[in-house]
Design an enzyme around this catalytic site. Structure first.
Site, PDB file in Angstrom:
ATOM      1  N   SER A 167       0.844  -1.190   0.000  1.00 32.80           N
ATOM      2  CA  SER A 167       0.000   0.000   0.000  1.00 32.80           C
ATOM      3  C   SER A 167       0.875   1.234   0.000  1.00 32.80           C
ATOM      4  CB  SER A 167      -0.924   0.018   1.226  1.00 32.80           C
ATOM      5  OG  SER A 167      -0.160   0.053   2.418  1.00 32.80           O
ATOM      6  N   GLY A 168       0.308   2.306  -0.401  1.00 29.93           N
ATOM      7  CA  GLY A 168       1.024   3.585  -0.445  1.00 29.93           C
ATOM      8  C   GLY A 168       0.040   4.711  -0.511  1.00 29.93           C
ATOM      9  N   LYS A 169       0.564   5.920  -0.701  1.00 30.31           N
ATOM     10  CA  LYS A 169      -0.295   7.093  -0.746  1.00 30.31           C
ATOM     11  C   LYS A 169      -1.251   7.044  -1.938  1.00 30.31           C
ATOM     12  CE  LYS A 169      -0.053  12.084  -0.450  1.00 30.31           C
ATOM     13  NZ  LYS A 169       0.845  13.236  -0.393  1.00 30.31           N
ATOM     14  N   PHE A 170      -0.796   6.424  -3.017  1.00 28.71           N
ATOM     15  CA  PHE A 170      -1.624   6.330  -4.219  1.00 28.71           C
ATOM     16  C   PHE A 170      -2.833   5.435  -3.996  1.00 28.71           C
ATOM     17  CE2 PHE A 170       1.424   2.934  -4.219  1.00 28.71           C
ATOM     18  CZ  PHE A 170       0.664   1.827  -4.551  1.00 28.71           C
TER      19      PHE A 170
ATOM     20  N   GLN B 298      -3.635   1.008  -3.023  1.00 29.21           N
ATOM     21  CA  GLN B 298      -3.176  -0.318  -2.580  1.00 29.21           C
ATOM     22  C   GLN B 298      -2.973  -1.237  -3.782  1.00 29.21           C
ATOM     23  OE1 GLN B 298      -5.103  -1.645   1.320  1.00 29.21           O
ATOM     24  NE2 GLN B 298      -6.720  -0.414   0.424  1.00 29.21           N
ATOM     25  N   VAL B 299      -2.128  -2.267  -3.569  1.00 27.64           N
ATOM     26  CA  VAL B 299      -1.854  -3.261  -4.600  1.00 27.64           C
ATOM     27  C   VAL B 299      -2.304  -4.621  -4.093  1.00 27.64           C
ATOM     28  CG1 VAL B 299      -0.106  -4.385  -6.007  1.00 27.64           C
ATOM     29  CG2 VAL B 299       0.084  -1.944  -5.507  1.00 27.64           C
TER      30      VAL B 299
ATOM     31  N   LYS C 106      -3.574  -2.588  -9.170  1.00 33.74           N
ATOM     32  CA  LYS C 106      -3.215  -1.331  -8.508  1.00 33.74           C
ATOM     33  C   LYS C 106      -4.474  -0.478  -8.396  1.00 33.74           C
ATOM     34  CE  LYS C 106       0.456   2.164  -8.738  1.00 33.74           C
ATOM     35  NZ  LYS C 106       1.594   2.663  -9.547  1.00 33.74           N
TER      36      LYS C 106
ATOM     37  N   ASP D 288      11.014  10.078 -13.720  1.00 34.45           N
ATOM     38  CA  ASP D 288      10.977   9.606 -12.337  1.00 34.45           C
ATOM     39  C   ASP D 288      11.807   8.335 -12.194  1.00 34.45           C
ATOM     40  OD1 ASP D 288      10.310   9.765  -9.679  1.00 34.45           O
ATOM     41  OD2 ASP D 288       8.403   8.722  -9.892  1.00 34.45           O
TER      42      ASP D 288
END
Length: 1147
Positions: A704-707, A709-710, A725, A817
Site C-alpha cells: 500500500s502507499g499514498k496512491f 493499494q496493490v 493497482k 521519475d
C-alpha cells in the site's frame, strides 16, 4: 404609689399647636422610664379582683395626654413622670407630629396615636430607628428622664426606643410565653376590651395595683377589637398595627399588670431578672442611631411574629407557664437573595423555631438537595444552612427550605445568582435582613449583650479575574506496546466551568468498551484499556469555557510484533538438494522496521515445524534437502517487539536427483542465454461498465502507499496472476490523470517495461491490472545476503535500464521519475529487471519547450531545479546517479537535508575520491562521468550508453570481483528513513509566506515519495528562486482558483487560540498568501500556516492578544486568475466592569 393611680384622674387631651409641641418636646418621658424609677415595695398577697369595667382605660393613653394626672389617694406621680400638664408629648424618635397621640383603644380617629416614627400621616411606617437620637417618650427633658427600675446609675437609663442598628433592634416589650403574651391588638371579645381613655369617667379608672385583686387585673393591653386597636404606626392598615417590636419568642411577653407583687410589677422586657428590667430597651447610646429597616422588612417581621404567636384566653399567673407543645414551624430568620461570583463560597442560612423540632428539607429549583462533597447541608439547633465551597453556574436558581413537624409545615426561599465577572471591591454588599438566634443567657446590665446583634460577615477576598482555559501540563508523544494500558492526562486551568473534549482525526472520542474519558475540574484523562494498532494516531484535547478555547496534541504510537509475511512462500531454482525460497514482506511492520525473518520447515517424515534459519532478506537459499522427502515452508517476521505469526504454508516441494551445477553457470544461462518470455501486449482502455471482480479474483494485499493499494489478482479465465493497482480518485482531476498514464503505457510495449493489461473505473477507485514483478526493488535485491554484488552484475543491470529507457525515448516520451524504487527485479534469483511507474511521464514529441517542477531531489536533474526546458537527457542524468550508487553504495548529491541535496545538484559537484571507487574500473567511472554533466547537451544518450565500452564488456568472461555491500546497506537504511520520516512534500504545500505553484507529488507504486521541490530548498541558489514562482504548464485541465470553503468571522478571548480554515481549488496549484489588514503574514510561532494536498488551508494564531484584532484575508492566485476570502477576528480583552458597585447599591 403605682403609676396606674394616675389613670383615675385622666382627662381628655387638649389639642396643642405644632410649635408648642416642638418647644415642649424635650420634656417628654417614656412610660418605661417611669417604671424604671419605681421602687420595689412589697404588696400583700393578691386577691381575686372583679372583672375590669368596660371603661377601663389603657395606661398608654395617659402617656399620650397633654396634662398631668392627679394621683389617687392623695399621692401624685407628677414628680416621677416629670410632666407638665400643658406640654404635649413627642413621638418616639423626635419626629414632627401632625396631630396628638391617639388613644390606644376605642378612640376617635382624631385621638389615635400618631405614627411612632418620623413619618407623615400619608406615609407608611418608617423604621423605628429612622430618626435622630430618640427623645424620651415623656414630657421630661433628656436629663430628667426616669431612672430604671433597678437601682442603676443615670448612665444606665433607658435608651431611646429603637436607637440601635437593624440587627440590634430592641427586644420586644413582651418576651414571655404565650400564656403571658400581649394579645394581638383587637383579638379578644368586646367584653374584655379596654375602653379608650377618652370615653371613661374618672371613677372608672384603674384601681391602685396594691388594692387590686387578681380577678381585677388589667387585661393585656392589646386585647381589643380591630376598631379599638392602636392606630397603625404610619398609614398601615389595622392588620399592620403595632406588633411586638422585635423577634420575641412567644413565651416572653409581659406579665399581667395586676395581681403581682410590687417587685414583680411589669416583668422586664425580655427574660431579664427584676433588677434588670427593661434592660433591652435601655442599653443603646444615643450616638448609635441605627439605619432604617425598610418598610417591607418590618412588614415581614410583623407578619412573622403574628404567625408565630398563638392566642390563649385566661389571666396569667405569677409564674410563666410552659410553652404549648405542637407549635408550627416558623422562620425567625429567613433566607435572603444572594449574588456570588463564580468560584466563591455560597452560604445560605435560616433559623427555624418549632416544637417539636422540625425536619428540614432543602430544594434547588424543585429538586431535593443532598449532602455531597461539594454541597454541605447542616442543622445546628434552630440554625439551618447550605454551604457550597465553590459556586458554579449550575448552583444558581431558587433555593427553598421546608420545615415540617406534626403542625402545618412552613417554608422560605431565596434566589441565588452566580455571575462570572469579578465583583468590584467597592461594591456594596447586599443588605442582610436576617437575624441571628438570641442568646439563651440573660443580658448583663450596661453591656452590649443586652440585645443580640448579628455581626457583619468579614469581607470576602475579591475573586480572581476570569481567564480563558489553559493546558499547563500535557503528555509528550508516546510509544507503547500493544495490549498496554494508556493514560493521557491533560491538566487544565482557567475559569470554570471548562469543557474538555478528546478528538482523534477531528472526530470526538466517545466512551466505548476500550476507551474511557474522565473529566474533572483538575483536568481530563483519556484511558485506553488495551492499546491496539487502530489506536495509533494523533489525539487532541480541546478545552473550552465562556472566555475561549485551547488545544494540545499528542501522538500515540502502538508498537507490536509485525503482521505475518504476506502471501505464500514460493520455492524456485529447485536443485538436487537445494532450492531458493522467496516471500513477501509484512503488510504492517508493527510500528518498527522488520529486522529479520525466521524460516521454518516441515518434512513428511518428522511431520513437525522446526526453525530452519534466520535471514534479513525476503529470500533464502535452502540447502541439504533430501530427495525422498516432501517439504513445506513458512516464514515469520521479527522486529524489536516480537515475532509475528507464521505466514501461509508453501506448497509441498520435492528436490531432484540431478547433480548440482555451479550457480554462476546457471545464472549466466538464465541471464544471458534465457530469452525473455513472450508478453501479451494489449492496448487498454478504461472499462467503466464492468467491475474488476467480474474478471479477476482479488486475493491478498501485496502493498500500500499514498496512491492506494496493490492486490494480487488471479484472472478467472486463464488463472494467470497479475497485480491490481487500486488508485484513489475522488475528484474529476484525479480521474483524468490515470487514463493519461494508461495512454502512455499503451505505447510502451517492451520486455524491460512493466505492462498494463486492463483497467476499470469504479466509483472512487480506478484499477490498473499490471504485469506482476515479484523480485522486489533492485537495491533491496542487491543487499540480500545470498546475493553477490560484482561489477559484472552492475553492468547487466545498467544495460537493461538503458535498453528500457532507450525504447521510451524512441516513443517520444520522457520518464522523469527514474530512481531505484522504480526499478523492479522480475524474480528473486535472476538479474532481469523492469521499469515501472509512468505516472509522471510526459510526451516530448511536438510538445515544444516543456518545463517541470517535480522529481525526487537526489535523482532530479539540474535543469528541473532551474526550471529550464527538459529533454531526453533529463532521464540520462538520473541513470548516471543510479549507476554511481550501484557501483559504490554512495550517493553523489545526498546532503544532510533536502536544501543541501538540491544545492549539490544545481552545482553539479561530485567526485570519485572515496575509497569505494578504488575497486571500480575506469570504464565504469567514465560511463558515470559522461552522464553527470551539468550541461545536458554533453550527456550520453541511451544509444551511446549501450555502445559505451563499459556496457559492451563480455560479462561471461570478465573478472567477477566481489564488491562490498556495507555502504549500500547504510545507504538503503538512510533512504528508508528519508521515505518514512523526512519525505518531501508536494510543491505548493510548504512555504512560510506563500505556496509555490507546481504539481502535487504522489508515491510511486513501491511507496517512495515523488515530490515537487519547494522554495525553501531553492533558497541556496538565488538565481533559481524566482523560477518557482511561475506557473507550470501541464497536461491537466486548468482551473481558475476558487474557495469551496471560506473563512468565517471569529470572536475569541485574549490568551486563547484562533483558527481560520478554508479549502482552495484550482489548477495549476494556486499561490496562497495570508494577509492581516493588507500586510502579508510570515509564518512564525505566533502565526502558523497549514496546507495539505487536498487544498485545505488553515491559519492558526496562538496566544491571541489585542493586536491580533484585525481583518484576515486568504488570497489564492494562479495563471488564470485569483480569488480571496476575508473574515474578521474580534479579540475580547478581560476588563473589570465599572459601575458594578453602583448597580448593586441600587439593587
Amino acid at each position: 404609689m403605682d403609676f396606674r393611680a394616675n389613670l383615675q384622674r385622666q382627662v381628655k387631651p387638649k389639642t396643642v399647636s405644632e410649635e408648642e409641641r416642638k418647644v415642649h418636646s424635650p420634656q417628654q418621658v417614656d412610660f418605661r422610664s417611669v417604671l424604671a424609677k419605681k421602687g420595689t415595695p412589697k404588696t400583700p398577697v393578691p386577691e381575686k379582683a372583679p372583672p375590669p369595667k368596660p371603661a377601663t382605660p389603657d395606661f398608654r393613653s395617659v402617656l399620650g395626654s397633654k396634662k398631668k394626672l392627679p394621683a389617687e389617694n392623695g399621692s401624685s406621680n407628677a414628680e416621677a413622670l416629670n410632666v407638665k400638664a400643658t406640654e404635649s408629648p413627642k413621638l418616639v424618635g423626635n419626629a414632627p407630629l401632625s396631630g396628638s397621640l391617639k388613644p390606644v383603644a376605642n378612640a376617635k380617629p382624631a385621638e389615635t396615636l400618631k405614627p411612632v416614627a418620623n413619618t407623615k400621616p400619608a406615609e407608611t411606617l418608617k423604621p423605628v430607628a429612622n430618626a435622630e437620637t430618640l427623645k424620651p417618650m415623656g414630657n421630661a427633658k433628656p436629663a430628667e428622664s426616669s431612672k430604671p427600675v433597678g437601682n442603676t446609675k443615670p448612665a444606665e437609663t433607658l435608651k431611646p426606643v429603637g436607637n440601635t442598628k437593624p440587627a440590634e433592634t430592641l427586644k420586644p416589650v413582651g418576651n414571655i410565653k404565650p400564656a403571658e403574651t400581649l394579645k394581638p391588638v383587637g383579638n379578644i371579645k368586646p367584653a374584655e376590651t379596654l375602653k379608650p381613655v377618652g370615653n371613661t369617667k374618672p371613677t372608672e379608672t384603674l384601681k391602685p395595683v396594691a388594692n387590686a385583686k387578681s380577678a381585677e387585673t388589667l387585661k393585656p393591653i392589646a386585647n381589643t377589637k380591630p376598631a379599638e386597636t392602636l392606630k397603625p404606626v404610619g398609614n398601615a392598615k389595622p392588620a399592620e398595627t403595632l406588633k411586638p417590636v422585635g423577634n420575641a419568642k412567644p413565651a416572653e411577653t409581659l406579665k399581667p399588670v395586676g395581681n403581682a407583687k410590687p417587685a414583680e410589677t411589669l416583668k422586664p422586657v425580655g427574660n431579664a431578672k427584676p433588677a434588670e428590667t427593661l434592660k433591652a430597651v435601655a442599653n443603646a447610646k444615643p450616638a448609635e442611631t441605627p439605619k432604617p429597616a425598610g418598610k417591607e422588612e418590618l412588614k415581614k417581621e410583623v407578619q412573622n411574629d403574628v404567625n408565630c404567636k398563638r392566642e390563649k384566653a385566661g389571666a396569667a399567673d405569677n409564674e410563666k407557664p410552659p410553652a404549648s407543645p405542637g407549635t408550627a414551624p416558623t422562620f425567625k430568620e429567613k433566607l435572603q437573595d444572594v449574588r456570588v461570583a463564580e468560584g466563591e463560597k455560597l452560604l445560605l442560612q435560616c433559623q427555624v423555631s418549632s416544637e417539636p423540632p422540625a425536619t428540614i428539607t432543602w430544594t434547588l429549583n424543585g429538586k431535593t438537595l443532598k449532602t455531597t462533597k461539594f454541597v454541605i447541608l447542616s442543622q445546628e439547633g434552630s440554625l439551618c444552612s447550605v454551604s457550597i465551597e465553590k459556586a458554579l453556574p449550575e448552583d444558581r436558581g431558587l433555593y427553598k427550605c421546608v420545615a415540617k413537624n406534626a403542625a402545618p409545615e412552613a417554608e422560605c426561599s431565596c434566589h441565588v445568582t452566580v455571575h462570572d465577572a469579578p465583583a468590584s471591591e467597592n461594591a456594596k454588599a447586599p443588605e442582610m435582613k436576617s437575624r441571628r438566634p438570641k442568646s439563651s443567657l440573660p443580658p448583663v446590665l450596661g453591656t452590649e449583650s443586652d440585645a443580640t446583634v448579628k455581626k457583619k460577615p468579614a469581607p470576602k477576598t475579591p475573586p480572581k479575574a476570569a481567564t480563558p482555559p489553559q493546558i499547563p501540563q500535557f503528555p509528550e508523544d508516546q510509544k507503547v506496546r500493544a495490549g498496554e494500558r494508556v493514560e493521557l492526562f491533560g491538566k487544565v486551568a482557567g475559569t470554570q466551568p471548562i469543557t474538555c473534549t478528546w478528538m482523534k482525526f477531528r472526530k470526538q472520542i466517545q466512551d466505548s468498551e476500550h476507551i474511557k474519558v474522565e473529566n474533572s475540574e483538575a483536568g481530563s484523562k483519556l484511558t485506553i484499556l488495551a492499546a491496539r494498532q487502530e489506536h495509533c494516531g494523533c489525539y487532541t484535547l480541546l478545552v473550552e469555557n465562556k472566555l475561549g478555547s485551547r488545544q494540545a496534541q499528542v501522538n500515540l504510537t502502538v508498537v507490536d510484533k509485525p503482521d505475518p509475511p504476506a502471501g505464500t512462500p514460493c520455492a524456485s531454482d529447485i536443485r538436487s538438494s537445494s532450492l531458493t525460497l522467496s516471500w513477501y514482506g509484512s503488510s504492517y511492520d508493527g510500528g518498527s522496521a522488520v529486522q529479520s525473518y525466521s524460516v521454518e520447515i516441515w518434512d513428511s517424515v518428522d511431520k513437525m515445524w522446526t526453525e530452519l534459519a534466520t535471514c534479513r532478506s525476503t529470500s533464502f537459499n535452502v540447502r541439504d534437502l533430501l530427495p525422498d522427502r516432501e517439504y513445506k515452508f513458512r516464514v515469520r517476521a521479527i522486529n524489536v517487539y516480537g515475532t509475528s505469526e507464521p505466514s501461509q504454508e508453501s506448497e509441498l516441494t520435492t528436490v531432484g536427483e540431478k547433480p548440482e551445477e555451479p550457480k554462476d553457470e546457471v545464472e549466466e544461462v538464465s541471464d544471458d542465454d534465457e530469452k525473455e518470455p513472450e508478453v501479451d501486449y494489449r492496448t487498454v482502455t478504461v472499462n467503466t461498465e464492468q467491475k474488476v471482480s467480474d474478471f479477476y479474483d482479488i486475493e491478498e494485499r501485496l502493498g500500500s502507499g499514498k496512491f492506494g493499494q496493490v492486490f494480487r489478482l488471479v484472472e478467472k479465465k486463464t488463472g494467470k496472476i497479475w497485480a491490481g493497482k487500486f488508485f484513489k480518485a475522488y475528484s474529476a482531476k484525479e480521474k483524468e490523470n490515470i487514463p493519461a498514464e494508461i495512454g502512455i503505457m499503451n505505447c510502451l510495449h517492451h520486455p524491460k517495461l512493466v505492462q498494463c493489461v486492463d483497467a476499470f473505473e469504479e466509483k472512487a477507485n480506478i484499477v490498473m491490472v499490471l504485469e506482476i514483478v515479484s523480485g522486489g526493488e533492485l537495491f533491496e535485491r542487491i543487499i540480500d545476503e545470498d546475493f553477490e554484488l560484482t561489477e559484472r552484475e552492475c553492468i547487466k543491470y545498467m544495460r537493461q535500464i538503458s535498453e528500457g529507457v532507450e525504447y521510451i525515448h524512441k516513443q517520444g516520451i520522457v520518464h522523469l521519475d527514474l530512481k531505484p524504487e522504480n526499478i523492479m527485479c522480475v524474480n528473486k534469483t535472476g538479474t532481469r529487471i523492469k521499469l515501472i511507474d509512468f505516472g509522471l511521464a510526459r510526451r516530448l514529441e511536438n510538445a515544444g519547450s516543456l518545463k517541470v517542477l517535480f522529481g525526487t531531489p537526489e535523482f532530479v536533474a539540474p535543469e528541473v531545479i532551474n526550471y529550464e526546458p527538459i529533454s531526453y537527457a533529463t532521464d540520462m542524468w538520473s541513470i548516471g546517479v543510479i549507476c554511481y550508487i550501484l557501483v559504490s553504495g554512495l550517493s553523489p548529491f545526498m546532503g544532510d537535508n533536502d536544501n543541501e541535496t538540491l544545492a549539490n545538484v544545481t552545482s553539479a559537484t561530485w567526485d570519485f575520491d572515496d575509497e569505494a571507487f578504488d575497486e571500480i574500473s575506469d570504464d565504469a567511472k567514465d560511463f558515470i562521468s559522461n552522464l553527470l554533466k551539468k550541461d545536458m547537451k554533453n550527456r550520453l544518450d541511451c544509444t551511446q550508453c549501450l555502445q559505451h565500452p563499459w556496457l559492451m564488456k563480455d560479462t561471461k568472461n570478465m573478472e567477477a570481483k566481489k564488491l562490498s555491500k556495507d555502504r549500500m546497506k547504510k545507504y538503503m537504511a538512510r533512504r528508508k528513513w528519508q521515505k518514512t520520516g523526512n519525505a518531501v512534500r508536494a510543491i505548493g504545500r510548504l512555504s512560510s509566506m506563500a505556496m509555490i505553484s507546481g504539481l502535487s507529488g504522489r508515491k510511486s507504486s513501491t511507496g517512495s515519495p515523488t515530490s515537487p521541490l519547494t522554495a525553501e530548498r531553492l533558497e541556496t541558489e538565488e538565481d533559481v528562486s524566482q523560477a518557482f514562482l511561475e506557473a507550470v504548464a501541464e497536461e491537466k485541465p486548468h482551473v481558475k482558483p476558487y474557495f469551496s470553503k471560506t473563512i468565517r468571522d471569529l470572536e475569541v478571548v485574549e490568551g486563547s487560540a484562533a483558527r481560520f480554515d478554508c479549502k482552495i481549488e484550482g489548477y495549476p496549484d494556486p499561490e496562497v498568501v495570508w494577509f492581516k489588514d493588507d500586510q502579508s503574514i510570515r509564518e512564525s510561532r505566533h502565526f502558523q500556516i497549514d496546507y495539505d494536498e487536498d487544498g485545505n488551508c488553515s491559519l492558526i494564531i496562538s496566544d491571541v492578544c489585542g493586536d491580533d484584532d484585525a481583518k484576515y484575508t486568504c488570497k489564492a492566485v494562479n495563471s488564470l486568475g485569483e480569488a480571496t476570502c476575508t473574515a474578521e477576528l474580534i479579540v475580547e480583552t478581560m476588563e473589570e466592569g465599572e459601575g458594578e458597585g453602583e448597580e448593586e447599591e441600587e439593587e
